[in-house]
Design a protein around this motif. Structure first.
Motif, PDB file in Angstrom:
ATOM      1  N   SER A 102      -2.063  -2.836  -8.566  1.00  0.00           N
ATOM      2  CA  SER A 102      -2.910  -2.511  -7.402  1.00  0.00           C
ATOM      3  C   SER A 102      -3.030  -3.679  -6.448  1.00  0.00           C
ATOM      4  CB  SER A 102      -4.354  -2.235  -7.848  1.00  0.00           C
ATOM      5  OG  SER A 102      -4.513  -0.943  -8.283  1.00  0.00           O
ATOM      6  N   ARG A 103      -3.244  -3.357  -5.193  1.00  0.00           N
ATOM      7  CA  ARG A 103      -3.694  -4.412  -4.283  1.00  0.00           C
ATOM      8  C   ARG A 103      -4.993  -4.980  -4.840  1.00  0.00           C
ATOM      9  NH1 ARG A 103      -5.971  -2.531  -0.234  1.00  0.00           N
ATOM     10  NH2 ARG A 103      -5.836  -0.325  -0.700  1.00  0.00           N
ATOM     11  N   PHE A 104      -5.282  -6.262  -4.510  1.00  0.00           N
ATOM     12  CA  PHE A 104      -6.545  -6.815  -5.001  1.00  0.00           C
ATOM     13  C   PHE A 104      -7.655  -6.368  -4.049  1.00  0.00           C
ATOM     14  CE2 PHE A 104      -3.376  -9.281  -7.166  1.00  0.00           C
ATOM     15  CZ  PHE A 104      -3.874  -9.238  -8.461  1.00  0.00           C
TER      16      PHE A 104
ATOM     17  N   SER B  70       0.792   8.419 -10.231  1.00  0.00           N
ATOM     18  CA  SER B  70       2.009   9.244 -10.320  1.00  0.00           C
ATOM     19  C   SER B  70       3.203   8.415 -10.787  1.00  0.00           C
ATOM     20  CB  SER B  70       2.342   9.866  -8.957  1.00  0.00           C
ATOM     21  OG  SER B  70       1.541  10.995  -8.721  1.00  0.00           O
ATOM     22  N   GLU B  71       3.286   7.179 -10.271  1.00  0.00           N
ATOM     23  CA  GLU B  71       4.426   6.331 -10.655  1.00  0.00           C
ATOM     24  C   GLU B  71       4.469   6.131 -12.163  1.00  0.00           C
ATOM     25  OE1 GLU B  71       4.259   3.827  -6.459  1.00  0.00           O
ATOM     26  OE2 GLU B  71       3.707   2.821  -8.316  1.00  0.00           O
ATOM     27  N   ALA B  72       3.318   5.817 -12.749  1.00  0.00           N
ATOM     28  CA  ALA B  72       3.286   5.568 -14.204  1.00  0.00           C
ATOM     29  C   ALA B  72       3.516   6.871 -14.969  1.00  0.00           C
ATOM     30  CB  ALA B  72       1.940   4.954 -14.586  1.00  0.00           C
TER      31      ALA B  72
ATOM     32  N   GLY C 173       0.811  -1.214   0.000  1.00  0.00           N
ATOM     33  CA  GLY C 173       0.000   0.000   0.000  1.00  0.00           C
ATOM     34  C   GLY C 173       0.845   1.264   0.000  1.00  0.00           C
ATOM     35  N   GLY C 174       0.150   2.360  -0.265  1.00  0.00           N
ATOM     36  CA  GLY C 174       0.832   3.624  -0.499  1.00  0.00           C
ATOM     37  C   GLY C 174       1.492   4.237   0.733  1.00  0.00           C
ATOM     38  N   VAL C 175       0.900   4.032   1.925  1.00  0.00           N
ATOM     39  CA  VAL C 175       1.432   4.695   3.116  1.00  0.00           C
ATOM     40  C   VAL C 175       2.827   4.160   3.443  1.00  0.00           C
ATOM     41  CG1 VAL C 175       1.016   5.227   5.535  1.00  0.00           C
ATOM     42  CG2 VAL C 175      -0.912   5.029   3.968  1.00  0.00           C
TER      43      VAL C 175
ATOM     44  N   ALA D 150      -1.215  -6.590 -11.790  1.00  0.00           N
ATOM     45  CA  ALA D 150      -0.143  -6.955 -10.860  1.00  0.00           C
ATOM     46  C   ALA D 150      -0.492  -6.438  -9.476  1.00  0.00           C
ATOM     47  CB  ALA D 150       1.179  -6.346 -11.315  1.00  0.00           C
ATOM     48  N   GLY D 151      -0.379  -7.323  -8.493  1.00  0.00           N
ATOM     49  CA  GLY D 151      -0.703  -6.904  -7.126  1.00  0.00           C
ATOM     50  C   GLY D 151       0.054  -7.736  -6.124  1.00  0.00           C
ATOM     51  N   SER D 152       0.092  -7.262  -4.899  1.00  0.00           N
ATOM     52  CA  SER D 152       0.683  -8.084  -3.846  1.00  0.00           C
ATOM     53  C   SER D 152      -0.106  -7.840  -2.566  1.00  0.00           C
ATOM     54  CB  SER D 152       2.162  -7.753  -3.656  1.00  0.00           C
ATOM     55  OG  SER D 152       2.332  -6.379  -3.514  1.00  0.00           O
ATOM     56  N   PRO D 153       0.018  -8.749  -1.622  1.00  0.00           N
ATOM     57  CA  PRO D 153      -0.776  -8.586  -0.402  1.00  0.00           C
ATOM     58  C   PRO D 153      -0.246  -7.467   0.487  1.00  0.00           C
ATOM     59  CG  PRO D 153       0.534 -10.611  -0.333  1.00  0.00           C
ATOM     60  CD  PRO D 153       0.846  -9.951  -1.615  1.00  0.00           C
TER      61      PRO D 153
ATOM     62  N   PHE E 120     -12.337  -1.736  -4.493  1.00  0.00           N
ATOM     63  CA  PHE E 120     -12.342  -0.304  -4.818  1.00  0.00           C
ATOM     64  C   PHE E 120     -11.401   0.017  -5.984  1.00  0.00           C
ATOM     65  CE2 PHE E 120     -13.770   0.410  -0.278  1.00  0.00           C
ATOM     66  CZ  PHE E 120     -15.027   0.876  -0.625  1.00  0.00           C
ATOM     67  N   LYS E 121     -10.490  -0.899  -6.289  1.00  0.00           N
ATOM     68  CA  LYS E 121      -9.565  -0.689  -7.424  1.00  0.00           C
ATOM     69  C   LYS E 121     -10.189  -1.210  -8.722  1.00  0.00           C
ATOM     70  CE  LYS E 121      -6.163   0.346  -4.431  1.00  0.00           C
ATOM     71  NZ  LYS E 121      -5.555   1.660  -4.300  1.00  0.00           N
ATOM     72  N   ASP E 122     -11.323  -1.836  -8.618  1.00  0.00           N
ATOM     73  CA  ASP E 122     -12.120  -2.335  -9.746  1.00  0.00           C
ATOM     74  C   ASP E 122     -11.357  -3.215 -10.749  1.00  0.00           C
ATOM     75  OD1 ASP E 122     -14.435  -2.759 -11.132  1.00  0.00           O
ATOM     76  OD2 ASP E 122     -14.346  -0.881 -12.266  1.00  0.00           O
TER      77      ASP E 122
HETATM   78  N1  UDP Z   1       2.313  -1.744  -4.976  1.00  0.00           N
HETATM   79  C1  UDP Z   1       3.308  -2.668  -4.817  1.00  0.00           C
HETATM   80  N2  UDP Z   1       3.059  -3.945  -5.166  1.00  0.00           N
HETATM   81  C2  UDP Z   1       1.880  -4.319  -5.680  1.00  0.00           C
HETATM   82  C3  UDP Z   1       0.841  -3.385  -5.814  1.00  0.00           C
HETATM   83  C4  UDP Z   1       1.096  -2.092  -5.443  1.00  0.00           C
HETATM   84  O1  UDP Z   1       4.421  -2.340  -4.377  1.00  0.00           O
HETATM   85  O2  UDP Z   1       1.744  -5.487  -6.002  1.00  0.00           O
HETATM   86  C5  UDP Z   1       2.611  -0.367  -4.639  1.00  0.00           C
HETATM   87  C6  UDP Z   1       2.347   0.611  -5.762  1.00  0.00           C
HETATM   88  O3  UDP Z   1       3.429   0.633  -6.667  1.00  0.00           O
HETATM   89  C7  UDP Z   1       2.153   1.898  -4.979  1.00  0.00           C
HETATM   90  C8  UDP Z   1       1.483   1.417  -3.699  1.00  0.00           C
HETATM   91  O4  UDP Z   1       1.794   0.034  -3.574  1.00  0.00           O
HETATM   92  O5  UDP Z   1       3.406   2.460  -4.666  1.00  0.00           O
HETATM   93  C9  UDP Z   1      -0.024   1.555  -3.787  1.00  0.00           C
HETATM   94  O6  UDP Z   1      -0.372   2.849  -3.482  1.00  0.00           O
HETATM   95  P1  UDP Z   1      -1.747   3.467  -3.976  1.00  0.00           P
HETATM   96  O7  UDP Z   1      -1.807   4.838  -3.420  1.00  0.00           O
HETATM   97  O8  UDP Z   1      -1.841   3.342  -5.474  1.00  0.00           O
HETATM   98  O9  UDP Z   1      -2.868   2.531  -3.373  1.00  0.00           O
HETATM   99  P2  UDP Z   1      -3.170   1.933  -1.898  1.00  0.00           P
HETATM  100  O10 UDP Z   1      -2.706   0.511  -1.944  1.00  0.00           O
HETATM  101  O11 UDP Z   1      -2.441   2.758  -0.904  1.00  0.00           O
HETATM  102  O12 UDP Z   1      -4.666   2.008  -1.786  1.00  0.00           O
END
Ligand code: UDP
Length: 409
Positions: A225-227, A318-320, A39-41, A254-257, A230-232
């Motif tokens: 995105s995380r799965f 922003s990353e993209a 997650g982003g934080v 692509a996502g991770s827990p 809200f990320k649809d």
């Molecule tokens: N991210 C990651 N691995 C993943 C999916 C997301 O490292 O498999 C990172 C992504 O690159 C970004 C952050 O997690 O830096 C997600 O932040 P975002 O504000 O987009 O969403 P949040 O998960 O905080 O709702």
């Protein structure tokens, strides 16, 4: 370290940072959230703490611990704040409080300024050290989630804690609630020098694609995105299917827990089922800290999506954009701050809208390039980490006078 940003981040931000660093030299600045990874934080804190330290500030990052029940409850609170109907019973709120009480016993909460991130650790304010100098320490509550349309009773309950802070910080102005404390708007940011965002060689990008068995010679549509519903992710697959009737492409989800998100696995299974073995849909479950792979995937994409329905900010946008990609994003939360519709990308409301814009990009490489270039400059000016640190330190500076609003001084 800060000098490494010369020529990358806006010069004015660097000058201000240096000055603020001098003002707060050797002061301690504590951040508390609920996960070190995912997650982003966590992403921002990992990068921000060393930069603060380099500025001479004694920055610390603590993470609260909780049992499974705690994270189930806090996910429900999170979902309710983003507008879902959830019931948080009195007993659940008590557990939320109790876990924070136990954490407060273990954590060192002494500092010259404290920034508590999101609802999970919000009750820590009840355990703020008291007396003498401690009374003058500003405690800020930082909300990263989309609270533009929350479930009122959950919002009201949480407010009991939030209004005990000296100030609240939101990512987007429309998230700010009418509160009895000062409120500041500070959008999140990305670090251009992190492993996730630094320049990569063609070879590094190729290696990642090879490792995940992704063909390099076809158009790639990507959402990282995380799965999370809200990320649809389902909406993304729907859009891809509409596009696929006319344009050859592959889709990568692509996502991770995240350790504070217990719903991830359920949503991942829903997504897998919905994708139903389409060989051109690549669902990648990345291990935590796959920063270079995410970087490579973002750089290899033709079009990046962030089709969220609710979004606190959406660092992935922003990353993209920093990588020169035009992004198609849900017109929600913090995404419209980043995507200037028709200039740096497109805002969409439906899978149909997303499909239309994806096709527009796939059929117009020149448009992709031009919007991508503008995207990078837009991020440089507005959403680099140097700007965010500048903002946090400015808020600290503004309220350090006995926690009083600057207007009351
Ligand atoms: N991210 C990651 N691995 C993943 C999916 C997301 O490292 O498999 C990172 C992504 O690159 C970004 C952050 O997690 O830096 C997600 O932040 P975002 O504000 O987009 O969403 P949040 O998960 O905080 O709702």
């Amino acid at each position: 370290m800060i000098s490494k940003y010369t020529g990358i981040a806006p010069k004015g931000d660097l000058i201000l940072l240096q000055r603020l660093g001098e003002i707060f030299r050797d002061k301690s600045f504590l951040h508390v959230n609920s996960t070190r990874a995912g997650g982003g934080v966590a992403e921002i804190l990992q990068r921000m703490i060393p930069i603060l330290q380099d500025l001479g500030i004694n920055a610390r990052w603590e993470v609260i611990e909780g049992d499974e029940r705690f994270f189930d409850i806090t996910k429900k609170i999170h979902n309710a704040l983003q507008g879902n109907h959830e019931t948080i019973t009195e007993e659940m709120w008590r557990h939320h409080y109790e876990v924070n009480r136990r954490n407060a016993e273990k954590l060192d909460l002494e500092a010259d300024a404290v920034l508590i991130h999101d609802p999970q650790p919000a009750p820590l304010i009840e355990f703020k050290p008291q007396g003498g100098e401690a009374d003058r320490v500003p405690w800020l509550w930082r909300c990263h989630i989309d609270v533009s349309n929350p479930l009122q009773e959950v919002c009201d309950y949480l407010r009991r804690y939030c209004e005990k802070y000296d100030a609240a910080v939101f990512s987007v102005s429309k998230f700010a609630r009418a509160m009895s404390i000062d409120e500041f708007i500070i959008p999140p940011s990305i670090d251009p020098l992190s492993e996730k965002n630094r320049d990569l060689t063609e070879e590094e990008i190729r290696q990642t694609l090879e490792r995940y068995d992704i063909p390099a010679d076809r158009s790639i549509i990507l959402q990282v995105s995380r799965f999370d519903r809200f990320k649809d992710p389902i909406g993304v697959i729907k859009a891809y299917r509409m596009v696929k009737k006319y344009n050859d492409c592959i889709l990568i989800l692509a996502g991770s827990p995240a350790s504070d998100d217990p719903e991830g696995e359920i949503v991942l299974n829903e997504v897998r089922e919905y994708a139903s073995n389409d060989p051109d849909v690549h669902i990648l479950l990345l291990p935590p800290f796959s920063d270079r792979d995410i970087n490579a995937l973002q750089r290899s994409a033709t079009v990046v999506l962030q089709k969220s329905i609710k979004e606190g900010f959406g660092l992935t946008v922003s990353e993209a954009m920093w990588k020169g990609k035009p992004v198609i994003g849900g017109a929600t939360g913090g995404i419209p701050l980043q995507i200037v519709h028709g200039f740096t990308g497109f805002l969409v409301h439906t899978p149909e809208g997303a499909a239309f814009r994806i096709r527009q990009f796939l059929n117009n490489p020149h448009m992709v390039e031009k919007m991508g270039q503008r995207s990078k400059e837009y991020i440089r000016t507005n959403f680099l980490i140097t700007r965010q640190i500048r903002d946090y330190l400015s808020v600290w500076y503004a309220i350090k006078n006995n926690g009083k609003s600057v207007y009351e001084l």
